[in-house]
Design a protein around this motif. Structure first.
Motif, PDB file in Angstrom:
ATOM      1  N   ALA A  34     -26.141 -62.721  46.625  1.00  0.00           N
ATOM      2  CA  ALA A  34     -24.984 -63.151  47.864  1.00  0.00           C
ATOM      3  C   ALA A  34     -23.717 -63.487  47.140  1.00  0.00           C
ATOM      4  O   ALA A  34     -22.641 -63.515  47.786  1.00  0.00           O
ATOM      5  CB  ALA A  34     -25.461 -64.190  48.563  1.00  0.00           C
ATOM      6  N   THR A 208     -30.401 -68.954  57.665  1.00  0.00           N
ATOM      7  CA  THR A 208     -29.434 -67.773  57.269  1.00  0.00           C
ATOM      8  C   THR A 208     -30.118 -66.518  57.280  1.00  0.00           C
ATOM      9  O   THR A 208     -31.197 -66.295  56.759  1.00  0.00           O
ATOM     10  CB  THR A 208     -28.762 -68.026  55.818  1.00  0.00           C
ATOM     11  OG1 THR A 208     -27.681 -67.243  55.839  1.00  0.00           O
ATOM     12  CG2 THR A 208     -29.570 -68.145  54.824  1.00  0.00           C
ATOM     13  N   ASN A 209     -29.562 -65.262  57.911  1.00  0.00           N
ATOM     14  CA  ASN A 209     -29.923 -64.120  58.058  1.00  0.00           C
ATOM     15  C   ASN A 209     -30.895 -63.775  58.906  1.00  0.00           C
ATOM     16  O   ASN A 209     -31.554 -62.859  58.716  1.00  0.00           O
ATOM     17  CB  ASN A 209     -30.035 -63.626  56.470  1.00  0.00           C
ATOM     18  CG  ASN A 209     -29.783 -62.089  56.494  1.00  0.00           C
ATOM     19  OD1 ASN A 209     -29.001 -61.485  57.265  1.00  0.00           O
ATOM     20  ND2 ASN A 209     -30.641 -61.287  55.495  1.00  0.00           N
ATOM     21  N   GLU A 234     -21.175 -60.077  61.755  1.00  0.00           N
ATOM     22  CA  GLU A 234     -22.610 -59.922  61.427  1.00  0.00           C
ATOM     23  C   GLU A 234     -22.805 -59.040  60.387  1.00  0.00           C
ATOM     24  O   GLU A 234     -22.359 -57.909  60.283  1.00  0.00           O
ATOM     25  CB  GLU A 234     -23.629 -59.506  62.428  1.00  0.00           C
ATOM     26  CG  GLU A 234     -23.239 -58.121  63.073  1.00  0.00           C
ATOM     27  CD  GLU A 234     -24.311 -57.626  64.246  1.00  0.00           C
ATOM     28  OE1 GLU A 234     -25.221 -57.100  64.022  1.00  0.00           O
ATOM     29  OE2 GLU A 234     -24.085 -57.936  65.602  1.00  0.00           O
ATOM     30  N   LYS A 235     -23.657 -59.478  59.332  1.00  0.00           N
ATOM     31  CA  LYS A 235     -24.103 -58.680  58.053  1.00  0.00           C
ATOM     32  C   LYS A 235     -25.364 -59.101  57.679  1.00  0.00           C
ATOM     33  O   LYS A 235     -25.862 -60.125  57.739  1.00  0.00           O
ATOM     34  CB  LYS A 235     -22.930 -58.707  57.231  1.00  0.00           C
ATOM     35  CG  LYS A 235     -22.963 -57.653  55.842  1.00  0.00           C
ATOM     36  CD  LYS A 235     -21.865 -57.662  55.168  1.00  0.00           C
ATOM     37  CE  LYS A 235     -21.867 -56.617  54.000  1.00  0.00           C
ATOM     38  NZ  LYS A 235     -20.646 -56.635  53.223  1.00  0.00           N
ATOM     39  N   ASP A 236     -26.002 -58.032  57.031  1.00  0.00           N
ATOM     40  CA  ASP A 236     -27.340 -58.365  56.423  1.00  0.00           C
ATOM     41  C   ASP A 236     -27.343 -58.998  55.184  1.00  0.00           C
ATOM     42  O   ASP A 236     -27.258 -58.434  54.056  1.00  0.00           O
ATOM     43  CB  ASP A 236     -28.121 -57.082  56.239  1.00  0.00           C
ATOM     44  CG  ASP A 236     -29.518 -57.305  55.650  1.00  0.00           C
ATOM     45  OD1 ASP A 236     -30.084 -58.512  55.750  1.00  0.00           O
ATOM     46  OD2 ASP A 236     -30.189 -56.449  55.249  1.00  0.00           O
ATOM     47  N   MET A 237     -26.699 -60.145  55.063  1.00  0.00           N
ATOM     48  CA  MET A 237     -26.517 -61.170  53.868  1.00  0.00           C
ATOM     49  C   MET A 237     -26.769 -62.437  54.189  1.00  0.00           C
ATOM     50  O   MET A 237     -26.466 -62.844  55.302  1.00  0.00           O
ATOM     51  CB  MET A 237     -25.194 -60.792  53.268  1.00  0.00           C
ATOM     52  CG  MET A 237     -24.213 -61.267  54.107  1.00  0.00           C
ATOM     53  SD  MET A 237     -22.314 -60.343  53.843  1.00  0.00           S
ATOM     54  CE  MET A 237     -22.111 -61.435  52.189  1.00  0.00           C
ATOM     55  N   LEU A 238     -26.981 -63.259  53.156  1.00  0.00           N
ATOM     56  CA  LEU A 238     -27.029 -64.695  53.340  1.00  0.00           C
ATOM     57  C   LEU A 238     -25.855 -65.152  53.576  1.00  0.00           C
ATOM     58  O   LEU A 238     -24.875 -64.811  52.970  1.00  0.00           O
ATOM     59  CB  LEU A 238     -27.606 -65.327  52.153  1.00  0.00           C
ATOM     60  CG  LEU A 238     -29.015 -64.933  51.627  1.00  0.00           C
ATOM     61  CD1 LEU A 238     -29.519 -65.787  50.485  1.00  0.00           C
ATOM     62  CD2 LEU A 238     -30.030 -65.015  52.937  1.00  0.00           C
ATOM     63  N   ALA A 240     -23.637 -64.916  56.057  1.00  0.00           N
ATOM     64  CA  ALA A 240     -22.406 -64.250  56.425  1.00  0.00           C
ATOM     65  C   ALA A 240     -21.011 -64.978  57.196  1.00  0.00           C
ATOM     66  O   ALA A 240     -20.166 -64.367  57.062  1.00  0.00           O
ATOM     67  CB  ALA A 240     -22.899 -62.900  57.379  1.00  0.00           C
ATOM     68  N   ASP A 295     -36.762 -65.197  61.287  1.00  0.00           N
ATOM     69  CA  ASP A 295     -36.832 -63.766  60.852  1.00  0.00           C
ATOM     70  C   ASP A 295     -38.435 -63.631  60.769  1.00  0.00           C
ATOM     71  O   ASP A 295     -39.039 -63.965  59.795  1.00  0.00           O
ATOM     72  CB  ASP A 295     -36.225 -63.572  59.495  1.00  0.00           C
ATOM     73  CG  ASP A 295     -36.343 -62.376  58.812  1.00  0.00           C
ATOM     74  OD1 ASP A 295     -37.235 -61.557  59.442  1.00  0.00           O
ATOM     75  OD2 ASP A 295     -35.734 -61.769  57.907  1.00  0.00           O
TER      76      ASP A 295
END
Length: 425
Positions: A34, A208-209, A234-238, A240, A295
């Motif tokens: 990240a 996160t995420n 929004e994004k697939d990352m810690l 974001a 998640d």
């Protein structure tokens, strides 16, 4: 990072008999990615406790240095917060840059902070981290990052210069705290205006995420006016996003509530950072309902839930009703969704039926004290009719000889305002 090629790093840690050590090391690797590091090696040591001088045992320090050189790594990431002396000793012995977990998370937050408040909160945490690490012969502030600290590297040392640096940092922290206090007053005023008619507040919290922003955007698509202008990043990352976003949602029956998306959590979140972000998390502290987004696809989700609950507890967020929303069920082949069980929902934030079910769970809780009343409003009181149409859940409207007859769903505060117009249905 400004380089074309990401900096190569080795990730390291000691077990200290931790039940979730494997997961913690895996998460350290994700944090490194990240922050745009290239993880080229990993090494661990099974010890019950860290060495006071070098964190690792002496032989392990040499092994880490050799592994780093063999993989052209210039930085070593350590899966704990190091004491100032441990940090200095490791860098001296390995002749490598050493970054502990706390500094790594602070660097990520500094890179992601967008609003003035978030930047100030991160900088306070960075400066508090830097203060005890000032050293007359090896000031590493240039490597710590973080706004006001960057120009304070101590070249040419001396106790007087060290004390001056400390005074400068303390003054900067005090000024940032004043700015945040002023900003928080403004935020409180905005919150008061939003809740003037007692609009319920729902806050998304979680690791996160986990999918908080995706959940929020899905609900906005269903229930917000012009949702395309209100979407959150929004994004697939810690981590974001670090800023709390608040949006108003209007249900088909015209009932309204506020939905906020808060900063995500991670294990071993630096204490100074948690403390600094209390203002950002005020939306969650003032919420009528929390939705813990989980998640469900990640096998470590129970640990993530515990981190979330522990963090909420540490900042004084307790005794607020909560829905446990197990997201990403679409990524699990063995799972049916949406499925509701008490305060738990298995769902996918990308599935409309799931979002509808989540909405039903939200409304059944935040509107539990609402009532259906019928009012007769004289024709001369058009502003009252406008208020009812704008702020309450209108069910039926009829025009009679003495005025406008409206059947609607109201909350207790709205019912109090409209009491003089109440009639038997």
């Amino acid at each position: 990072m400004d380089q074309l090629q990401p900096e190569k790093v080795i990730i390291t840690g000691i077990s200290k008999m931790q039940d979730n050590f494997d997961y913690s090391m895996q998460e350290l690797a994700e944090l490194a990615k990240a922050n745009h590091y290239d993880v080229v090696g990993e090494t661990r040591q099974n010890l019950d406790r860290a060495s006071g001088a070098t964190y690792f045992g002496i032989g392990k320090v040499d092994e880490i240095a050799e592994l780093a050189r063999a993989n052209d790594a210039t930085t070593v990431l350590v899966n704990d917060e190091l004491s100032p002396s441990q940090l200095r000793n490791l860098e001296k012995q390995m002749k490598l840059h050493v970054v502990d977990r706390t500094q790594l998370i602070l660097e990520i937050f500094a890179n992601r902070a967008a609003s003035k408040s978030a930047k100030a909160q991160v900088e306070i945490a960075q400066l508090q981290y830097a203060l005890p690490r000032l050293h007359p012969s090896a000031n590493k502030l240039d490597q710590q990052g973080g706004g006001g600290a960057g120009g304070l590297a101590n070249r040419g040392a001396g106790e007087t210069k060290l004390e001056m640096d400390r005074r400068v940092l303390n003054k900067r922290i005090a000024r940032l705290r004043r700015e945040l206090k002023e900003a928080d007053i403004g935020a409180e005023v905005r919150r008061a205006k939003r809740t003037e008619n007692k609009l319920p507040v729902v806050a998304l919290v979680g690791y996160t995420n986990a999918g908080k922003s995706t959940t929020m955007n899905g609900l906005l698509d269903l229930f917000a006016d012009h949702p395309e202008t209100k979407q959150v990043f929004e994004k697939d990352m810690l981590f974001a996003t670090l800023d709390t976003s608040v949006r108003q949602l209007t249900l088909p029956d015209n009932r309204k509530f506020l939905l906020s998306d808060t900063v995500g959590f991670v294990s071993k979140l630096p204490h100074n950072l948690v403390d600094s972000f209390k203002a950002t998390l005020a939306e969650a502290a003032n919420a009528d309902l929390l939705i813990q987004v989980v998640d469900y696809h990640d096998p470590h989700y129970p640990e993530m839930m515990k981190v979330t609950e522990d963090t909420l507890h540490s900042i004084g967020i307790e005794n607020i009703p909560m829905i446990e929303a197990y997201n990403k069920a679409d990524l699990r082949a063995d799972t049916r969704f949406p499925e509701e069980n008490g305060n738990q929902l298995i769902y996918s934030a990308r599935d409309q039926a799931s979002l509808q079910r989540l909405t039903e769970m939200i409304t059944s809780r935040i509107f539990a004290d609402s009532q259906v009343n019928t009012y007769l409003i004289p024709f001369a009181q058009g502003s009252v009719v406008d208020f009812i149409n704008r702020e309450t859940g209108v069910i039926d409207t009829a025009y009679e000889e003495n005025g406008t007859r409206i059947k609607t769903t109201v909350n207790p505060i709205q019912a109090g305002k409209l009491r003089q117009y109440l009639i038997e249905d």
